[in-house]
Design a protein around this motif. Structure first.
Motif, PDB file in Angstrom:
ATOM      1  N   TRP A  11      34.251  50.149  32.576  1.00  0.00           N
ATOM      2  CA  TRP A  11      34.235  48.716  32.274  1.00  0.00           C
ATOM      3  C   TRP A  11      35.501  48.271  31.551  1.00  0.00           C
ATOM      4  O   TRP A  11      36.033  47.184  31.825  1.00  0.00           O
ATOM      5  CB  TRP A  11      32.992  48.356  31.459  1.00  0.00           C
ATOM      6  N   GLY A  12      35.972  49.095  30.633  1.00  0.00           N
ATOM      7  CA  GLY A  12      37.179  48.731  29.895  1.00  0.00           C
ATOM      8  C   GLY A  12      38.391  48.608  30.795  1.00  0.00           C
ATOM      9  O   GLY A  12      39.170  47.653  30.683  1.00  0.00           O
ATOM     10  N   LEU A  13      38.531  49.555  31.706  1.00  0.00           N
ATOM     11  CA  LEU A  13      39.682  49.513  32.608  1.00  0.00           C
ATOM     12  C   LEU A  13      39.554  48.414  33.657  1.00  0.00           C
ATOM     13  O   LEU A  13      40.560  47.872  34.119  1.00  0.00           O
ATOM     14  CB  LEU A  13      39.874  50.877  33.276  1.00  0.00           C
ATOM     15  N   GLU A  14      38.326  48.059  34.023  1.00  0.00           N
ATOM     16  CA  GLU A  14      38.149  46.950  34.960  1.00  0.00           C
ATOM     17  C   GLU A  14      38.677  45.658  34.346  1.00  0.00           C
ATOM     18  O   GLU A  14      39.438  44.916  34.983  1.00  0.00           O
ATOM     19  CB  GLU A  14      36.662  46.795  35.317  1.00  0.00           C
ATOM     20  N   VAL A  15      38.283  45.413  33.108  1.00  0.00           N
ATOM     21  CA  VAL A  15      38.749  44.198  32.428  1.00  0.00           C
ATOM     22  C   VAL A  15      40.261  44.257  32.223  1.00  0.00           C
ATOM     23  O   VAL A  15      40.977  43.278  32.464  1.00  0.00           O
ATOM     24  CB  VAL A  15      38.034  44.022  31.074  1.00  0.00           C
ATOM     25  N   ALA A  16      40.759  45.401  31.792  1.00  0.00           N
ATOM     26  CA  ALA A  16      42.191  45.554  31.556  1.00  0.00           C
ATOM     27  C   ALA A  16      42.991  45.348  32.841  1.00  0.00           C
ATOM     28  O   ALA A  16      44.061  44.723  32.825  1.00  0.00           O
ATOM     29  CB  ALA A  16      42.482  46.935  30.972  1.00  0.00           C
ATOM     30  N   LEU A  17      42.478  45.849  33.952  1.00  0.00           N
ATOM     31  CA  LEU A  17      43.176  45.723  35.231  1.00  0.00           C
ATOM     32  C   LEU A  17      43.376  44.260  35.618  1.00  0.00           C
ATOM     33  O   LEU A  17      44.492  43.833  35.934  1.00  0.00           O
ATOM     34  CB  LEU A  17      42.408  46.452  36.328  1.00  0.00           C
ATOM     35  N   PHE A  18      42.284  43.493  35.586  1.00  0.00           N
ATOM     36  CA  PHE A  18      42.354  42.107  36.058  1.00  0.00           C
ATOM     37  C   PHE A  18      42.909  41.123  35.023  1.00  0.00           C
ATOM     38  O   PHE A  18      43.447  40.080  35.396  1.00  0.00           O
ATOM     39  CB  PHE A  18      40.969  41.644  36.527  1.00  0.00           C
ATOM     40  N   SER A  19      42.790  41.457  33.744  1.00  0.00           N
ATOM     41  CA  SER A  19      43.251  40.524  32.712  1.00  0.00           C
ATOM     42  C   SER A  19      44.606  40.883  32.114  1.00  0.00           C
ATOM     43  O   SER A  19      45.210  40.058  31.432  1.00  0.00           O
ATOM     44  CB  SER A  19      42.212  40.434  31.582  1.00  0.00           C
ATOM     45  N   SER A  20      45.083  42.100  32.369  1.00  0.00           N
ATOM     46  CA  SER A  20      46.367  42.517  31.804  1.00  0.00           C
ATOM     47  C   SER A  20      47.310  43.099  32.852  1.00  0.00           C
ATOM     48  O   SER A  20      48.405  42.591  33.078  1.00  0.00           O
ATOM     49  CB  SER A  20      46.155  43.551  30.691  1.00  0.00           C
ATOM     50  N   VAL A  21      46.884  44.169  33.512  1.00  0.00           N
ATOM     51  CA  VAL A  21      47.794  44.914  34.398  1.00  0.00           C
ATOM     52  C   VAL A  21      48.293  44.075  35.571  1.00  0.00           C
ATOM     53  O   VAL A  21      49.505  43.941  35.785  1.00  0.00           O
ATOM     54  CB  VAL A  21      47.116  46.204  34.918  1.00  0.00           C
ATOM     55  N   LEU A  22      47.370  43.502  36.340  1.00  0.00           N
ATOM     56  CA  LEU A  22      47.777  42.729  37.519  1.00  0.00           C
ATOM     57  C   LEU A  22      48.611  41.498  37.149  1.00  0.00           C
ATOM     58  O   LEU A  22      49.664  41.252  37.770  1.00  0.00           O
ATOM     59  CB  LEU A  22      46.558  42.343  38.352  1.00  0.00           C
ATOM     60  N   PRO A  23      48.191  40.706  36.152  1.00  0.00           N
ATOM     61  CA  PRO A  23      49.046  39.580  35.755  1.00  0.00           C
ATOM     62  C   PRO A  23      50.436  40.016  35.282  1.00  0.00           C
ATOM     63  O   PRO A  23      51.437  39.370  35.590  1.00  0.00           O
ATOM     64  CB  PRO A  23      48.261  38.923  34.613  1.00  0.00           C
TER      65      PRO A  23
END
Length: 199
Positions: free
Chosen positions: A47-59
């Motif tokens: 769950w942590g990496l899912e949020v991080a992926l879409f809210s931090s990494v991809l942007p």
């Protein structure tokens, strides 16, 4: 005197990078997911990496590619007029992540975090159309508010980090005192209230 100023500038640059929105939004979801999953390592990462992926990494991938191609000055997008597109991409990416969390029945606190971050960013985008509010300060302040709501008043010691972020942005000339103060207020107010309402 010049040596002291140079050291201050170097420290401010380090703080600006280490406590940037992208970094905070990488770490915060893991902190929240750790609590939300009852300290389950596998689910925390999921769950942590899912949020991080879409809210931090991809942007950030989008922003960095744009900076390298010359669309904006740096990965911090200092010019207010250039911020709309990268911030809109951040909103869209976060919205996709929220959709996945809903469909996958993610823990409520993790969903609350994503919604809080989306709401904070949306408010900052609206303000940025006319005035350059500090996203660094908003994200840092919002993060401290949510950690405090999860773990209690002792977490308020993290306010020191928010102060350092605000100081660094002013020292580097990226924001005025008013802009960092506004960010430090909007982040906890919007993010904290949404997080509290959803949880």
């Amino acid at each position: 005197m010049n040596t002291a100023v140079a050291r201050g500038d170097r420290l401010a640059k380090v703080i600006t990078e280490v406590l940037s929105p992208a970094v905070v939004v990488l770490v915060l979801p893991l902190v929240v997911a750790w609590t939300a999953t009852g300290h389950d390592p596998a689910l925390t990462l999921l769950w942590g990496l899912e949020v991080a992926l879409f809210s931090s990494v991809l942007p950030m991938v989008f922003i960095i590619r744009g900076a390298r191609s010359g669309r904006w000055d740096t990965h911090h997008v200092r010019d207010r007029e250039h911020r709309l597109v990268p911030l809109a991409v951040g909103l869209a990416s976060t919205a996709v992540g929220i959709g996945i969390l809903v469909v996958a029945d993610a823990p409520r606190q993790v969903l609350a975090l994503s919604l809080a971050m989306f709401a904070t960013l949306a408010v900052c985008v609206a303000i940025t159309q006319r005035w350059k509010i500090s996203l660094h300060a908003a994200v840092a302040g919002g993060a401290v508010a949510m950690v405090t709501l999860l773990h209690g008043p002792w977490s308020l010691v993290l306010v020191v980090l928010v102060a350092l972020v605000c100081w660094s942005r002013v020292v580097l000339g990226d924001h005025t005192v008013a802009q960092v103060v506004a960010g430090a207020v909007v982040g906890p107010l919007v993010g904290g209230l949404v997080f509290l309402a959803v949880t």
